[in-house]
Design a protein around this motif. Structure first.
Motif, PDB file in Angstrom:
ATOM      1  N   PRO A  78      48.750  31.828  23.788  1.00  5.59           N
ATOM      2  CA  PRO A  78      48.861  30.388  24.037  1.00  5.59           C
ATOM      3  C   PRO A  78      49.683  29.683  22.962  1.00  5.59           C
ATOM      4  O   PRO A  78      49.470  29.879  21.761  1.00  5.59           O
ATOM      5  CB  PRO A  78      47.402  29.904  24.003  1.00  5.59           C
ATOM      6  CG  PRO A  78      46.556  31.133  23.896  1.00  5.59           C
ATOM      7  CD  PRO A  78      47.422  32.175  23.270  1.00  5.59           C
ATOM      8  N   LEU A  79      50.608  28.834  23.406  1.00  8.13           N
ATOM      9  CA  LEU A  79      51.373  27.961  22.521  1.00  8.13           C
ATOM     10  C   LEU A  79      51.016  26.518  22.872  1.00  8.13           C
ATOM     11  O   LEU A  79      51.088  26.132  24.033  1.00  8.13           O
ATOM     12  CB  LEU A  79      52.876  28.164  22.722  1.00  8.13           C
ATOM     13  CG  LEU A  79      53.574  29.306  21.983  1.00  8.13           C
ATOM     14  CD1 LEU A  79      55.016  29.429  22.488  1.00  8.13           C
ATOM     15  CD2 LEU A  79      53.563  29.079  20.488  1.00  8.13           C
ATOM     16  N   ILE A  80      50.650  25.737  21.878  1.00  3.62           N
ATOM     17  CA  ILE A  80      50.342  24.325  22.109  1.00  3.62           C
ATOM     18  C   ILE A  80      51.627  23.508  21.996  1.00  3.62           C
ATOM     19  O   ILE A  80      52.364  23.609  21.014  1.00  3.62           O
ATOM     20  CB  ILE A  80      49.299  23.820  21.094  1.00  3.62           C
ATOM     21  CG1 ILE A  80      47.948  24.488  21.354  1.00  3.62           C
ATOM     22  CG2 ILE A  80      49.162  22.305  21.160  1.00  3.62           C
ATOM     23  CD1 ILE A  80      47.337  24.130  22.702  1.00  3.62           C
ATOM     24  N   LEU A  81      51.882  22.701  23.019  1.00  2.00           N
ATOM     25  CA  LEU A  81      53.071  21.843  23.058  1.00  2.00           C
ATOM     26  C   LEU A  81      52.610  20.413  23.287  1.00  2.00           C
ATOM     27  O   LEU A  81      51.961  20.126  24.298  1.00  2.00           O
ATOM     28  CB  LEU A  81      54.004  22.278  24.192  1.00  2.00           C
ATOM     29  CG  LEU A  81      55.306  21.510  24.360  1.00  2.00           C
ATOM     30  CD1 LEU A  81      56.222  21.727  23.166  1.00  2.00           C
ATOM     31  CD2 LEU A  81      56.018  21.943  25.641  1.00  2.00           C
ATOM     32  N   THR A  82      52.942  19.511  22.357  1.00  2.00           N
ATOM     33  CA  THR A  82      52.413  18.162  22.462  1.00  2.00           C
ATOM     34  C   THR A  82      53.259  17.157  21.701  1.00  2.00           C
ATOM     35  O   THR A  82      54.087  17.535  20.876  1.00  2.00           O
ATOM     36  CB  THR A  82      50.972  18.125  21.906  1.00  2.00           C
ATOM     37  OG1 THR A  82      50.434  16.815  22.030  1.00  2.00           O
ATOM     38  CG2 THR A  82      50.952  18.499  20.436  1.00  2.00           C
ATOM     39  N   THR A  83      53.042  15.890  21.977  1.00  2.00           N
ATOM     40  CA  THR A  83      53.680  14.825  21.207  1.00  2.00           C
ATOM     41  C   THR A  83      52.788  14.433  20.031  1.00  2.00           C
ATOM     42  O   THR A  83      53.177  13.657  19.185  1.00  2.00           O
ATOM     43  CB  THR A  83      53.907  13.572  22.075  1.00  2.00           C
ATOM     44  OG1 THR A  83      52.652  13.161  22.634  1.00  2.00           O
ATOM     45  CG2 THR A  83      54.884  13.870  23.190  1.00  2.00           C
ATOM     46  N   PHE A  84      51.577  14.965  20.006  1.00  2.00           N
ATOM     47  CA  PHE A  84      50.628  14.589  18.971  1.00  2.00           C
ATOM     48  C   PHE A  84      50.656  15.612  17.840  1.00  2.00           C
ATOM     49  O   PHE A  84      50.348  16.774  18.054  1.00  2.00           O
ATOM     50  CB  PHE A  84      49.220  14.491  19.548  1.00  2.00           C
ATOM     51  CG  PHE A  84      49.093  13.422  20.595  1.00  2.00           C
ATOM     52  CD1 PHE A  84      48.711  12.142  20.246  1.00  2.00           C
ATOM     53  CD2 PHE A  84      49.392  13.698  21.921  1.00  2.00           C
ATOM     54  CE1 PHE A  84      48.611  11.150  21.211  1.00  2.00           C
ATOM     55  CE2 PHE A  84      49.290  12.710  22.887  1.00  2.00           C
ATOM     56  CZ  PHE A  84      48.903  11.423  22.524  1.00  2.00           C
ATOM     57  N   GLY A  85      51.026  15.156  16.651  1.00  2.00           N
ATOM     58  CA  GLY A  85      51.160  16.073  15.528  1.00  2.00           C
ATOM     59  C   GLY A  85      50.067  15.950  14.501  1.00  2.00           C
ATOM     60  O   GLY A  85      50.264  16.295  13.348  1.00  2.00           O
ATOM     61  N   SER A  95      42.956  27.871  14.614  1.00  3.16           N
ATOM     62  CA  SER A  95      41.644  28.479  14.389  1.00  3.16           C
ATOM     63  C   SER A  95      41.076  29.080  15.666  1.00  3.16           C
ATOM     64  O   SER A  95      40.255  29.998  15.610  1.00  3.16           O
ATOM     65  CB  SER A  95      40.671  27.438  13.821  1.00  3.16           C
ATOM     66  OG  SER A  95      40.383  26.442  14.781  1.00  3.16           O
ATOM     67  N   GLN A  96      41.497  28.565  16.822  1.00  6.72           N
ATOM     68  CA  GLN A  96      41.004  29.079  18.098  1.00  6.72           C
ATOM     69  C   GLN A  96      41.869  30.210  18.649  1.00  6.72           C
ATOM     70  O   GLN A  96      41.663  30.659  19.764  1.00  6.72           O
ATOM     71  CB  GLN A  96      40.907  27.940  19.115  1.00  6.72           C
ATOM     72  CG  GLN A  96      39.818  26.934  18.795  1.00  6.72           C
ATOM     73  CD  GLN A  96      39.686  25.855  19.855  1.00  6.72           C
ATOM     74  OE1 GLN A  96      40.534  25.721  20.733  1.00  6.72           O
ATOM     75  NE2 GLN A  96      38.618  25.090  19.776  1.00  6.72           N
ATOM     76  N   GLY A  97      42.829  30.656  17.875  1.00  7.35           N
ATOM     77  CA  GLY A  97      43.620  31.797  18.295  1.00  7.35           C
ATOM     78  C   GLY A  97      44.941  31.461  18.947  1.00  7.35           C
ATOM     79  O   GLY A  97      45.543  32.318  19.602  1.00  7.35           O
ATOM     80  N   GLY A  98      45.394  30.239  18.788  1.00  7.82           N
ATOM     81  CA  GLY A  98      46.689  29.863  19.341  1.00  7.82           C
ATOM     82  C   GLY A  98      47.824  30.617  18.660  1.00  7.82           C
ATOM     83  O   GLY A  98      47.747  30.942  17.473  1.00  7.82           O
ATOM     84  N   ALA A  99      48.861  30.904  19.423  1.00 10.89           N
ATOM     85  CA  ALA A  99      49.992  31.640  18.870  1.00 10.89           C
ATOM     86  C   ALA A  99      50.999  30.720  18.196  1.00 10.89           C
ATOM     87  O   ALA A  99      51.975  31.190  17.611  1.00 10.89           O
ATOM     88  CB  ALA A  99      50.692  32.443  19.972  1.00 10.89           C
TER      89      ALA A  99
END
Length: 218
Positions: A78-85, A95-99
């Motif tokens: 999983p890759l998180i993509l967002t406008t929120f930084g 911490s939840q295992g995101g790549a």
């Protein structure tokens, strides 16, 4: 080919991401989801390698979808993509295992690079996200110093804490005496006691400890 799922509740965003990713010869967008629940179901159904997850989605948000994917489809990266930084999102995703973690204003080449890195089993952080992580680690170290400083200050009396706070402001013995209405010699005695109790070699070390503990001006 790297099989990718794109999850975002905005169709135009999904279309833009698809266009960027499919411009690479080794990436294929095999599924799109409009919410986190669809993302989990489609990722499993299409045997995707990498799932791009927006944080702000209905039904199931991206971070919750990430956690569920790690549970039911651990092979998906999983890759998180967002406008929120915000730092909290970055650290929670990792911490939840995101790549990795990407901001939506990342360059197209960076998006492709992140997908390739995730598929290869590597973690990817955008430069902006990296800065957030570094800042958070620095804040954590400061918090640890503050906790240790406050623990050490527990041995001081109320008057000694008052004098220490003045040291933290950089006041001389004479100025500190004027502030609390005692003689310079009395302040000198207090300072000597403070240094002994705090195991500080000099008043500068004591002043720094006062700052770490939150005494005096920040």
């Amino acid at each position: 080919m790297i099989r990718v799922l794109v999850a975002d509740d905005e169709p135009l965003i999904r279309a833009g991401i698809r266009m960027i990713l499919t411009s690479a010869d080794d990436i294929d967008v095999v599924a799109e989801a409009a919410n986190g629940r669809e993302a989990v179901d489609l990722a499993r159904a299409h045997a995707v390698d990498v799932a791009l997850l927006d944080i702000q989605m209905p039904v199931l948000d991206g971070l919750s979808a990430l956690a569920e994917l790690r549970r039911v489809a651990p092979a998906v990266r999983p890759l998180i993509l967002t406008t929120f930084g915000e730092r909290e999102n970055v650290l929670r995703a990792l911490s939840q295992g995101g790549a990795g973690f990407l901001l939506k204003d990342s360059a197209p080449a960076e998006l492709i690079q992140a997908v390739r890195a995730a598929a290869a089993g590597d973690a990817y952080l955008s430069p902006a996200a990296t800065r957030h992580v570094v800042d958070q680690l620095a804040s954590g170290q400061a918090a640890a110093r503050g906790e240790e400083a406050r623990r050490r200050l527990e041995s001081l009396s109320t008057r000694e804490l008052e004098v220490l706070a003045l040291l933290g402001e950089g006041l001389s013995n004479a100025d500190a005496g004027e502030r609390i209405h005692v003689s310079e010699a009395t302040v000198k005695t207090y300072v000597s006691r403070i240094l002994t109790k705090l195991r500080c070699e000099n008043r500068v070390q004591a002043a720094l400890l006062a700052r770490d503990a939150g005494l005096g001006p920040s």
